[in-house]
Scaffold this active site. Structure first.
Site, PDB file in Angstrom:
ATOM      1  N   CYS A  30       0.799  -1.230   0.000  1.00  0.00           N
ATOM      2  CA  CYS A  30       0.000   0.000   0.000  1.00  0.00           C
ATOM      3  C   CYS A  30       0.838   1.289   0.000  1.00  0.00           C
ATOM      4  O   CYS A  30       1.393   1.651  -1.013  1.00  0.00           O
ATOM      5  CB  CYS A  30      -0.986  -0.036   1.156  1.00  0.00           C
ATOM      6  SG  CYS A  30      -2.405   1.022   0.899  1.00  0.00           S
ATOM      7  N   ARG A  69     -12.455   6.217  -1.282  1.00  0.00           N
ATOM      8  CA  ARG A  69     -11.596   5.148  -0.775  1.00  0.00           C
ATOM      9  C   ARG A  69     -12.073   3.814  -1.323  1.00  0.00           C
ATOM     10  O   ARG A  69     -13.256   3.575  -1.465  1.00  0.00           O
ATOM     11  CB  ARG A  69     -11.614   5.107   0.756  1.00  0.00           C
ATOM     12  CG  ARG A  69     -10.999   6.321   1.386  1.00  0.00           C
ATOM     13  CD  ARG A  69     -10.626   6.058   2.837  1.00  0.00           C
ATOM     14  NE  ARG A  69      -9.393   5.279   2.936  1.00  0.00           N
ATOM     15  CZ  ARG A  69      -8.173   5.776   2.770  1.00  0.00           C
ATOM     16  NH1 ARG A  69      -7.995   7.054   2.474  1.00  0.00           N
ATOM     17  NH2 ARG A  69      -7.109   5.002   2.896  1.00  0.00           N
ATOM     18  N   HIS A  72      -3.433  -5.741   2.349  1.00  0.00           N
ATOM     19  CA  HIS A  72      -3.106  -5.939   3.761  1.00  0.00           C
ATOM     20  C   HIS A  72      -3.751  -7.248   4.193  1.00  0.00           C
ATOM     21  O   HIS A  72      -4.251  -8.009   3.394  1.00  0.00           O
ATOM     22  CB  HIS A  72      -3.716  -4.813   4.601  1.00  0.00           C
ATOM     23  CG  HIS A  72      -3.293  -3.441   4.234  1.00  0.00           C
ATOM     24  ND1 HIS A  72      -2.129  -2.880   4.682  1.00  0.00           N
ATOM     25  CD2 HIS A  72      -3.888  -2.483   3.481  1.00  0.00           C
ATOM     26  CE1 HIS A  72      -2.037  -1.642   4.235  1.00  0.00           C
ATOM     27  NE2 HIS A  72      -3.084  -1.378   3.494  1.00  0.00           N
TER      28      HIS A  72
HETATM   29  N1  GLN Z   1      -2.305   7.017   1.905  1.00  0.00           N
HETATM   30  C1  GLN Z   1      -2.468   6.028   0.925  1.00  0.00           C
HETATM   31  C2  GLN Z   1      -3.833   5.943   0.300  1.00  0.00           C
HETATM   32  O1  GLN Z   1      -4.874   6.055   0.947  1.00  0.00           O
HETATM   33  C3  GLN Z   1      -2.001   4.727   1.502  1.00  0.00           C
HETATM   34  C4  GLN Z   1      -3.008   4.009   2.357  1.00  0.00           C
HETATM   35  C5  GLN Z   1      -2.485   2.756   2.984  1.00  0.00           C
HETATM   36  O2  GLN Z   1      -1.276   2.533   3.019  1.00  0.00           O
HETATM   37  N2  GLN Z   1      -3.382   1.929   3.498  1.00  0.00           N
HETATM   38  O3  GLN Z   1      -3.898   5.767  -0.868  1.00  0.00           O
END
Ligand code: GLN
Length: 240
Positions: free
Chosen positions: A95, A129, A192
């Site tokens: 990520c 998101r 993850h």
């Molecule tokens: N900040 C990044 C995003 O939202 C990474 C998020 C994360 O590592 N879970 O795209």
């Protein structure tokens, strides 16, 4: 008989390490031990001296603010990481660190966090998101299961190899069905979960590549993976 040693380096464990990412390091330590190796685990924090002898490198996800905190230090150690990547050192970047291994991450406020260009890819903050359970299909690793939570949309260059194709979930950008990227032995992915306990085939790939590079040959031990198999089955049935 003295055991052969492997050194696992975890990048930025305080800033870049969420949604169970630490489980990736634990899994690598355990599986490498089960395959007969003695494991040394080193945390790398901003400002530390970069260790001279490293066999596997792990990086996790984080908030945009975590990425901001590590960006300068990451640029400082970039030549070292680039050289290790080019020489075949296995790495797993999840990520936020995946994004920073590309050319740049452009945040929602328009700020550019420059990456270290190990991956030919770039990331732009998107309007929503992408959250939920993910299944991808990978030529190299079969089905991979995990969990994503990111707003960054990553676009990999033509000619780069994605880790897999999205079966369920958003993946790199929610648009082109690609997920992750693999370049030499460096894997980037949004998954993850932790990723490696449920996908031991990837953990063993990282260990195998590290051992081949360091010692020339690798004879895996038989590991009882029935718990991992169960976890995979359940993960595949979870709703998005
Ligand atoms: N900040 C990044 C995003 O939202 C990474 C998020 C994360 O590592 N879970 O795209």
């Amino acid at each position: 008989m003295t055991k052969l040693r492997l050194t696992i380096l975890q990048l930025y464990p305080d800033e870049m390490n969420i949604y169970g990412d630490w489980g990736n390091t634990l899994t690598l330590i355990k599986r490498a031990e089960w395959h007969g190796f003695e494991v040394q685990h080193i945390d790398y924090n901003p400002g530390d001296d970069f260790p001279s002898d490293v066999d596997i490198i792990i990086g996790g996800g984080g908030q945009d603010s975590g990425q901001l905190k590590v960006r300068d230090d990451l640029q400082k150690i970039a030549p070292k990481l680039q050289q290790l990547a080019a020489s075949g050192t296995p790495m797993l970047m999840i990520c936020g660190m995946y994004q920073l291994f590309g050319r740049f991450f452009k945040t929602s406020t328009g700020e550019i966090l420059e990456g270290i260009e190990i991956f030919n890819a770039e990331t732009h903050a998107g309007p929503e998101r992408m959250i939920g359970n993910v299944i991808i299909e990978s030529k190299k690793f079969g089905d991979i299961v995990g969990y994503e939570n990111h707003s960054g949309q990553t676009f990999i260059d033509h000619g780069s190899t994605p880790l897999g194709r999205v079966v369920r979930g958003a993946g790199n950008n929610g648009k082109d069905e690609s997920e992750g990227l693999i370049e030499n032995n460096v894997i980037g992915t949004y998954l993850h979960g932790s990723l490696l306990p449920k996908n031991p085939q990837i953990a063993d790939f990282l260990i195998e590549q590290a051992v081949l590079k360091k010692y020339g040959e690798f004879t895996p031990k038989i590991v009882d993976d029935h718990f991992a198999e169960k976890a995979r089955e359940i993960a595949k049935k979870r709703p998005r």
